[in-house]
Design an enzyme around this catalytic site. Sequence first.
Site, PDB file in Angstrom:
ATOM      1  N   CYS A  93     107.830  55.326  17.949  1.00 36.75           N
ATOM      2  CA  CYS A  93     107.608  53.775  18.712  1.00 36.75           C
ATOM      3  C   CYS A  93     108.992  53.072  18.853  1.00 36.75           C
ATOM      4  CB  CYS A  93     106.510  52.856  17.886  1.00 36.75           C
ATOM      5  SG  CYS A  93     106.122  51.426  18.793  1.00 36.75           S
TER       6      CYS A  93
ATOM      7  N   HIS B 214     101.787  55.877  18.194  1.00 30.09           N
ATOM      8  CA  HIS B 214     101.685  56.228  16.651  1.00 30.09           C
ATOM      9  C   HIS B 214     100.942  57.091  16.422  1.00 30.09           C
ATOM     10  CE1 HIS B 214     103.709  52.248  15.521  1.00 30.09           C
ATOM     11  NE2 HIS B 214     103.064  51.910  16.701  1.00 30.09           N
TER      12      HIS B 214
ATOM     13  N   GLU C 246     100.345  58.693  13.518  1.00 28.72           N
ATOM     14  CA  GLU C 246     100.053  58.428  12.167  1.00 28.72           C
ATOM     15  C   GLU C 246      98.432  57.392  12.262  1.00 28.72           C
ATOM     16  OE1 GLU C 246     102.239  54.742  12.728  1.00 28.72           O
ATOM     17  OE2 GLU C 246     102.522  56.918  13.367  1.00 28.72           O
TER      18      GLU C 246
END
Length: 193
Positions: A77, A175, A177
């Site tokens: 990001c 992202h 994650e």
Amino acid sequence: MKIAIIDYGAGNIQSIKFAIKRLGYEAVLSKDAKEIAAADKVIFPGVGEAGTAMRMLRATGLDKIIPQLEQPVLGICLGMQLMCEHSEEGDTSGLGIFKADVKKFNIGVKVPQIGWNRISNLESSLFNSVVEGEYVYLVHSYYVPECEDEIARTDYGVNYSSALHRDNFYGVQFHPEKSSTTGEKILKNFLAL
């Protein structure tokens, strides 16, 4: 394997740490240049405003360390955006790793882009076993226009580079994650580089 997550006060660090742990690895949070340089893999996260984040990197000297790293580095990001040459956000000079500038969305789309969107034109081992057009999770108001370092693309009113690669440096606008099994595959592929 030693995995270092760069800790400079601008990251959703815990969710990345948990995602690494789900893959069976431990990651250390570090702002120590020697510890980061000694890691096998480095993750450079970022959430927040570019100018503030660059000031924090400069205050710790990490702005000089990151471009010199020789192991695989993954910017996430804002981390990816800071690896570019310049950002319109706060008229900020970046680390100059990727030969690209960061622009603000100004094309009649809702800003920030928050939520799920597709990645396509996948051109890297970072995307092994990721299917063209899979969804990832994004939260951003600024983007990297299509450029020579592009390894994935996303359409949000304009086609933009949602992943970059140059030498040992990788960057993803999304992202991983928070991107379910697709993001897990991408993190796993990064750790396997």
